[in-house]
Design a protein around this motif. Structure first.
Motif, short mmCIF file in Angstrom:
data_model
loop_
_atom_site.label_atom_id
_atom_site.label_comp_id
_atom_site.label_asym_id
_atom_site.label_seq_id
_atom_site.Cartn_x
_atom_site.Cartn_y
_atom_site.Cartn_z
N ASP A 669 7.62 3.78 7.29
CA ASP A 669 6.24 4.17 7.56
C ASP A 669 5.30 3.25 6.78
O ASP A 669 5.55 2.95 5.60
CB ASP A 669 6.00 5.61 7.11
CG ASP A 669 6.32 6.63 8.19
OD1 ASP A 669 6.67 6.23 9.30
OD2 ASP A 669 6.22 7.84 7.89
N TYR A 670 4.22 2.82 7.43
CA TYR A 670 3.24 1.92 6.79
C TYR A 670 3.93 0.65 6.26
O TYR A 670 3.50 0.07 5.26
CB TYR A 670 2.50 2.62 5.65
CG TYR A 670 1.91 3.96 6.01
CD1 TYR A 670 0.75 4.05 6.78
CD2 TYR A 670 2.52 5.14 5.60
CE1 TYR A 670 0.21 5.28 7.12
CE2 TYR A 670 1.98 6.38 5.93
CZ TYR A 670 0.83 6.44 6.69
OH TYR A 670 0.31 7.66 7.03
N GLY A 671 5.02 0.25 6.92
CA GLY A 671 5.74 -0.93 6.48
C GLY A 671 6.54 -0.72 5.21
O GLY A 671 7.07 -1.67 4.63
N GLY A 672 6.64 0.53 4.75
CA GLY A 672 7.33 0.81 3.49
C GLY A 672 6.56 0.33 2.28
O GLY A 672 7.13 0.18 1.19
N SER A 673 5.25 0.11 2.45
CA SER A 673 4.46 -0.52 1.38
C SER A 673 4.01 0.46 0.31
O SER A 673 3.75 0.06 -0.83
CB SER A 673 3.23 -1.20 1.98
OG SER A 673 3.60 -2.28 2.80
#
Length: 674
Positions: A669-673
């Motif tokens: 989710d959210y690029g894992g950021s």
């Protein structure tokens, strides 16, 4: 009363007999099915013969696949080669009858990826033989010297005796036998030697990487290392990384040892191609920059508020990334309408969306915007509120409903497509979380009342989540005069709109397949009722994100316990959401979600609705009321993928229903950021 003459009485009696005989003949002519077509699982490229046995007077037959008639399939048998749901309609002069459904599932036969290896062991010890195979619904049977070993039905077998071992792997589509592995028992201990070195390899992120080593010696043990550091649990002749990522790149070695000595393999390099959000990243960035070039300075000034509605640019931060919700009202970013953007700016936005989504993803966005225009029109005119039959209104397309093709179109500047109550295609927006870049992380957000596309780039993971889709009404038609009819049952004449039909059908087929088997239904059923998705946004706050906790028990029916048809429906349901994304993003996510290892830890659970089952058959809905399906809920829960689908009561069309769905990725989710 006059008594009839004997001739007249005789005629009357004869007439009664004749009518009775005709009635008996007519009754015998009614078609009746005495032998139903049977479901089947077949291998890719093969076929199955479906047959029906029916009584009647010169019965005629017509076979159907997935509700559509099959051309030239007019005999009592039909040879099916494709997956689908089949039935046959039998007709004779007295009437018509339909058979039961027969499901044909097409699957690949098993294929062995890694063969069991020969070994020499010390007397009194054992050697674990392993096989790795691909395919759905696999079963195993090990043999020693050609004879089946009782109870040896797993992918591994601990051999303690001298002999030649093999294993047969089977599923519904066929079987395959492994190569033989010779096990020798020795009274003395031989120092290990490496006979086959692990090989270097390059894989795409999200796919599997496997290293193997061949070694001789007695009673050997293994320990794998990455860049010189021991890998916990990696103690076999094979080491597999189920879903490789950028952090897995490195040099791998293995030490083979026994009490007589040890030997370490040569290093094998693993390179991981990080596709980020797909190899189309450069094309998306170019299109995003082209869109920025059309904007004024104010329209691309970095926002100082998380909810700013007059700029497209926001800092790359969690507080900005989570600004999506499933409620009507304002979104941050620039509105995709002709009031906020010029024709040239809208065209540039269209070009960007065309790079970021697949054709089905674009069509989904267009149709959800069109559904919101139906809601806006109903609210403005007052035709959609209150109890009773769903109303007939005026087509908001007359004011500019978005088309269903590859272009988002130009929504209207007012009227039926306006912003009444937060509904309408004009309310949909575009935002960049971070500056578009080919190397640094940033997110493209496309959002509206029933839509949240959150696509993140350059974080080392393909990321298209969180992804929220919803629709009210679920289906409507537009006739030749532009009149809109929202239907709770069968469709009225005209062009049909059903934005989430692919997703609805996917979960309906899955729920039906599970509920048709009592053991599966019992394992998958959840207690309680569900009024919405449970992992959704909690408005414009980060509370839900920080406390997000996926279930670790009571997850439902496990993939490995499903039959082949149920497993096929799980895979199809996942694809129904993933395939809205650009092709390379979808490909990488499919590989991650549908790998054998991922599916092994994938579960399905459902909650019943007001009708007593998980019923998603809203189109056409032949039930007395569509609200019998309200609260029906189903979810797919894997090591990464999380998909929920729930049926709610309509808000503006209160005698109808509407859908909410959510796709999340537990690691990306959210690029894992954040």
């Amino acid at each position: 009363m006059t008594t009839p003459s004997r001739p007249l009485a005789a005629c009357a009696a004869a007439l009664v007999v004749l009518l009775a005989a005709c009635s008996a003949d007519q009754g015998a002519g009614l078609p009746a099915i005495t032998g139903q077509p049977a479901s089947a699982v077949i291998a890719t490229g093969s076929n199955t013969v479906l047959s029906v046995v029916a009584n009647g007077i010169d019965p005629a037959y017509q076979w159907y696949k997935d509700g559509a008639p099959v051309a030239d399939a007019t005999a009592a048998t039909y040879t099916a080669t494709a997956a689908g749901t089949y039935y046959v309609v039998v007709t004779d002069p007295a009437g018509t009858i339909s058979s039961a459904n027969a499901t044909v599932t097409v699957t690949d036969g098993p294929a062995i990826v890694t063969q069991p290896r020969s070994a020499t062991i010390l007397a009194g010890t054992s050697q674990t033989l392993e096989v790795e195979a691909t395919g759905a619904g696999l079963s195993y049977q090990w043999h020693k010297d050609g004879t089946a070993i009782a109870g040896a039905t797993l992918a591994t077998y601990d051999a303690a005796e001298t002999g030649t071992y093999d294993v047969v792997v089977t599923n519904a589509a066929g079987s395959v036998a492994s190569s033989s592995a010779a096990v020798a028992v020795s009274a003395t201990l031989a120092e290990p030697e490496i006979t086959t070195q692990p090989a270097a390899q390059t894989v795409n992120s999200g796919t599997r990487a496997t290293f193997t080593v061949g070694a001789s010696g007695t009673s050997v043990a293994y320990q794998w290392y990455r860049n010189g550091t021991a890998i916990a649990g990696a103690t076999g002749a094979r080491y597999t990384i189920p879903v490789a990522g950028a952090n897995d790149a490195g040099t791998y070695t293995v030490t083979v040892k026994n009490t007589a000595g040890s030997v370490t393999s040569a290093g094998a390099a693993l390179a991981v191609n990080v596709l980020a959000a797909g190899t189309n990243t450069a094309a998306v960035v170019n299109a995003a920059n082209a869109f920025l070039a059309t904007l004024s300075a104010d329209q691309k000034t970095v926002a100082t508020s998380t909810t700013a509605p007059t700029t497209v640019l926001f800092n790359y931060a969690l507080e900005n990334a989570i600004q999506w919700t499933n409620l009507p009202g304002d979104r941050h970013g620039l509105r995709l309408n002709s009031t906020a953007l010029s024709a040239a700016q809208l065209a540039a936005a269209n070009a960007l969306v065309a790079q970021a989504l697949s054709a089905t993803g674009i069509a989904m966005m267009n149709e959800l915007r069109a559904a919101d225009d139906v809601l806006a029109n109903a609210q403005t005119s007052g035709t959609g509120t209150g109890p009773g039959a769903p109303p007939t209104g005026t087509d908001p397309a007359a004011g500019g409903m978005p088309p269903t093709g590859a272009d988002m179109g130009t929504p209207p500047t007012g009227g039926a497509g306006g912003m009444a109550g937060g509904y309408g295609s004009e309310q949909y927006s575009i935002a960049f979380i971070g500056t578009p870049s080919k190397t640094s992380p940033w997110m493209l957000q496309l959002a509206g009342h029933h839509l949240a596309y959150n696509i993140t780039y350059n974080t080392g993971k393909a990321s298209a989540t969180p992804n929220f889709l919803g629709v009210e009404p679920p289906n409507w038609t537009v006739d030749a005069n532009g009149a809109v009819t929202v239907t709770a049952a069968a469709a009225s004449p005209g062009t049909r709109h059903a934005p989430m039909e692919a997703q609805r059908k996917a979960v309906y087929d899955l729920a039906e397949a599970i509920q048709s088997d009592s053991a599966s239904a019992a394992a998958a059923k959840l207690s309680g009722t569900f009024t919405d998705v449970i992992m959704g946004a909690s408005g414009n706050t980060d509370a839900n994100f920080k406390t997000l906790s996926y279930p670790t028990s009571g997850r439902g029916l496990q993939y490995g316990a499903m039959n082949a048809a149920q497993q096929a429906y799980v895979r199809a349901a996942i694809a129904a959401w993933v395939d809205n994304q650009a092709a390379d993003v979808a490909s990488e996510l499919r590989a991650a979600y549908l790998s054998d290892d991922a599916l092994t830890d994938t579960w399905v659970a459902y909650g019943v609705g007001q009708g007593g089952s998980a019923d998603f058959a809203a189109y056409p809905n032949t039930a007395a009321t569509p609200l019998a399906a309200q609260h029906s809920y189903i979810r797919i829960d894997g090591p990464r993928v999380w998909i929920e689908f729930v049926v709610q009561q309509g808000v503006l069309y209160g005698t109808n229903i509407h859908y909410h769905s959510l796709w999340r990725d537990k690691t990306a989710d959210y690029g894992g950021s954040f």
